[in-house]
Scaffold this active site. Structure first.
Site, mmCIF file in Angstrom:
data_model
loop_
_atom_site.group_PDB
_atom_site.id
_atom_site.type_symbol
_atom_site.label_atom_id
_atom_site.label_comp_id
_atom_site.label_asym_id
_atom_site.label_seq_id
_atom_site.Cartn_x
_atom_site.Cartn_y
_atom_site.Cartn_z
ATOM 1 N N SER A 159 0.841 -1.185 0.000
ATOM 2 C CA SER A 159 0.000 0.000 0.000
ATOM 3 C C SER A 159 0.890 1.254 0.000
ATOM 4 O O SER A 159 1.673 1.442 -0.915
ATOM 5 C CB SER A 159 -0.951 -0.033 1.194
ATOM 6 N N HIS B 121 -8.117 -4.762 -1.210
ATOM 7 C CA HIS B 121 -6.838 -4.239 -0.741
ATOM 8 C C HIS B 121 -6.084 -5.234 0.127
ATOM 9 O O HIS B 121 -4.860 -5.283 0.090
ATOM 10 C CB HIS B 121 -7.087 -2.949 0.042
ATOM 11 N N ASP C 243 -9.997 -3.493 -5.431
ATOM 12 C CA ASP C 243 -9.388 -2.663 -4.397
ATOM 13 C C ASP C 243 -9.911 -1.224 -4.471
ATOM 14 O O ASP C 243 -9.686 -0.535 -5.470
ATOM 15 C CB ASP C 243 -7.861 -2.683 -4.580
#
Length: 618
Positions: free
Chosen positions: A470, A591, A559
């Site tokens: 991320s 995600h 996501d």
């Protein structure tokens, strides 16, 4: 570990061959061992395995039993896009209520009557912006909107207080927050604001019958301080009437409090490590919860009962499996209730951990947490090493135990965490010095940590891999461009590698609120400049300029946080510039990747196998 809440002991358990934990409860017969001695009385509250076939995505956004123990509210996400469907189950009969509420976000609270509840809904940009009140058994078409925030920077949530007297609506941007109180015993009432929002002022609240405990940075308290605000019902006294409880101390970051009938627990950080303090609300004296490991992590546990006389918390380190502990508030006596079992003859004494410090280019000392198996690494030479990092949102990558990681350590790989600026390890200033125009510090800190590990002989560039996900994936992309010769391999999971394009599009989920984390390149030329200078996608160098490490990039098709197009574009540019990159996309997840534990294990095994193959470790 089972935990008592009302008339029940609640627990989760897993069964071999089933992907998801089963949520259960057993009646409380007045003894602390009821949950052990009478398993036949167990009731299954929710079994997610009955809701998803093998390999299917299933996210649980809400799981909340009503105060009287009769109703379960649960919300399911089947795609990974974090839009949930909320349903209600009568736990007395096992039957489902007729209504279904769609597009529900996180956050939920029951009223004291166990018939009324509040939940949040998303707007078109995937921002939770509304709180609605619902009556179980009624059509959602008649639900009442009790709160709406039209400021696109703010995300809204709702949750019940431990006291059961109030429900808290929280609205927050990256650097500003605001709370509103609802009377849980008069659910038809309107919310009352605690303190009107002020740009750059953050606060969180915990209700107690003697007043509202408020943790805030107002008045220049950079690392936050604690106040008690007089309260009449759900109406809070103005800020100038708040009573100071714990004053600001630079370097000691207060992160929040938990209130109980007879005591208060404070959470925070000091000296770069997690901390928990017992607070005497009368004298203001604090007593720290002691630990015996210099790189361990303390975390709050499950403590739903307001009149509790003990406090549960968890402890783990790089060499200590997660443990559930309980401390007697009056005596300080501590009991280890459970420790995560590790199979195949695990012995913590076979592993070593340490905290070291790298020196960044500007002279800043950057902490590194390390773990290794001494009898598996070379005695007189560099060892293979995996360096992990994140560095954003003031999130701290505190040392954690991993069973999967043991397979690396047993193969002679050193694992290290670079606690770079942009995280919260060393207080608010550590975060501020790694965002906006100072974001480059996160990247140079990570490289400095790599240089330290190489210079001290722990590893060498051909034996060093890096990993992050991320915002940590942004870190991976940036350091690959900045210092490609330091790493043999890089794993970038759901990486935020095209930040400039995303931050230029306010219609995408999260963009507007993220302007307060990364900058607003759409309206500010300066922000455009610094983001363009570090954005991984914008700065991939051709192979003629030097060899990049091998790269594994991952994405989730659904996501909502980092669109799959970001790593897809990045990988395409890497390949176009002559670099090797493997791209793995989860077509039915978001995600966080696969949700079933077997699917998650397979996913992690894939990543670790790729790392070991790149480092030449069998």
């Amino acid at each position: 570990m089972p935990v008592r809440d009302g008339a029940w002991w609640y627990l989760t358990r897993t069964e071999e061959g089933k992907a998801y934990p089963i949520h259960c409860r057993r009646p409380d017969d007045g003894t602390t061992t009821a949950w052990v001695t009478d398993p036949a009385a167990e009731q299954v509250v929710l079994d997610p395995n009955e809701l998803a076939d093998e390999g299917e995505y299933l996210g649980l956004g809400v799981l909340d039993v009503s105060p009287d123990g009769n109703w379960l509210a649960y919300a399911i996400d089947r795609d990974g896009d974090e839009r949930h469907t909320l349903r209600f189950r009568d736990l007395r009969t096992g039957t489902e209520a007729t209504e279904t509420v769609t597009d529900v976000s996180y956050g939920f609270a029951w009223a004291a009557d166990s018939a009324t509840c509040w939940y949040t809904l998303d707007d078109e940009a995937h921002r939770p912006d509304r709180v609605l009140r619902h009556q179980v058994g009624s059509s959602p078409d008649g639900d009442i909107e009790v709160f709406r925030d039209d400021d696109e920077r703010f995300h809204v949530s709702v949750g019940a207080s431990r006291s059961g007297d109030v429900v808290v609506i929280s609205a927050g941007s990256a650097i500003t927050s605001e709370s509103w109180l609802l009377d849980a015993r008069r659910p038809e009432g309107d919310p009352m604001v605690v303190a009107p929002r002020e740009q750059g002022v953050e606060y969180s609240v915990a209700h107690h019958p003697t007043g509202l405990y408020v943790t805030s940075n107002h008045g220049g308290a950079e690392d936050f301080a604690l106040w008690r605000a007089p309260l009449t019902g759900v109406e809070t006294a103005p800020r100038d009437e708040w009573e100071p409880v714990l004053s600001h101390r630079a370097g000691t970051r207060l992160q929040g409090v938990e209130t109980f009938a007879g005591h208060v627990i404070v959470h925070g950080r000091t000296d770069g490590l997690t901390a928990i303090w017992l607070l005497d609300p009368t004298t203001g004296a604090t007593t720290p919860f002691a630990t015996d490991d210099p790189v361990g992590t303390l975390s709050p546990g499950a403590n739903p009962t307001f009149d509790a006389t003990t406090y549960r918390f968890s402890y783990q380190s790089l060499t200590t499996p997660p443990s559930v502990l309980e401390q007697d508030i009056a005596t300080g006596a501590r009991t280890v209730l459970k420790q995560l079992p590790v199979l195949d003859g695990f012995e913590a004494s076979q592993y070593a951990s340490a905290r070291e410090w790298a020196t960044a280019a500007d002279g800043t000392r950057v902490p590194i947490s390390l773990v290794w198996r001494p009898d598996a690494v070379p005695a007189d030479g560099p060892a293979p090493c995996l360096l992990y990092g994140y560095g954003a949102y003031e999130m701290s990558m505190d040392p954690w135990f991993s069973i999967a990681r043991l397979s690396l350590l047993d193969r002679g790989i050193v694992f290290a965490i670079a606690h770079v600026r942009g995280g919260g390890e060393l207080g608010r200033h550590w975060y501020e010095d790694g965002k906006f125009g100072a974001k480059h510090h996160s990247f140079s800190d990570f490289v400095a940590c790599a240089d330290h590990l190489i210079a001290t002989g722990r590893t060498a560039a051909p034996l060093l891999a890096a990993r992050g996900g991320s915002a940590g994936g942004l870190l991976m992309g940036a350091v690959t461009n900045l210092a490609p010769d330091r790493f043999r391999a890089v794993v970038a999971e759901v990486p935020f590698v095209d930040p400039l394009t995303t931050m230029l599009d306010p219609t995408l989920p999260l963009t507007v609120i993220e302007w307060e984390e990364w900058g607003d390149p759409l309206h500010t030329e300066e922000a455009y400049g610094w983001m363009k200078a570090y954005a991984p996608y914008e700065n991939v160098a051709p192979s003629s300029a030097g060899t990049y490490p091998a790269i594994l990039a991952t994405a989730g098709l659904n996501d909502p946080r980092v669109g799959f197009h970001e790593p897809a574009k990045w990988v395409a540019r890497l390949r176009d510039q002559g670099h090797a990159a493997l791209f793995k996309v989860e077509l039915g997840a978001g995600h966080g990747g696969p949700t079933g534990r077997y699917d998650a294990w397979r996913d992690e095994a894939f990543v670790l196998a790729w790392i070991t193959s790149q480092l030449g470790v069998a």
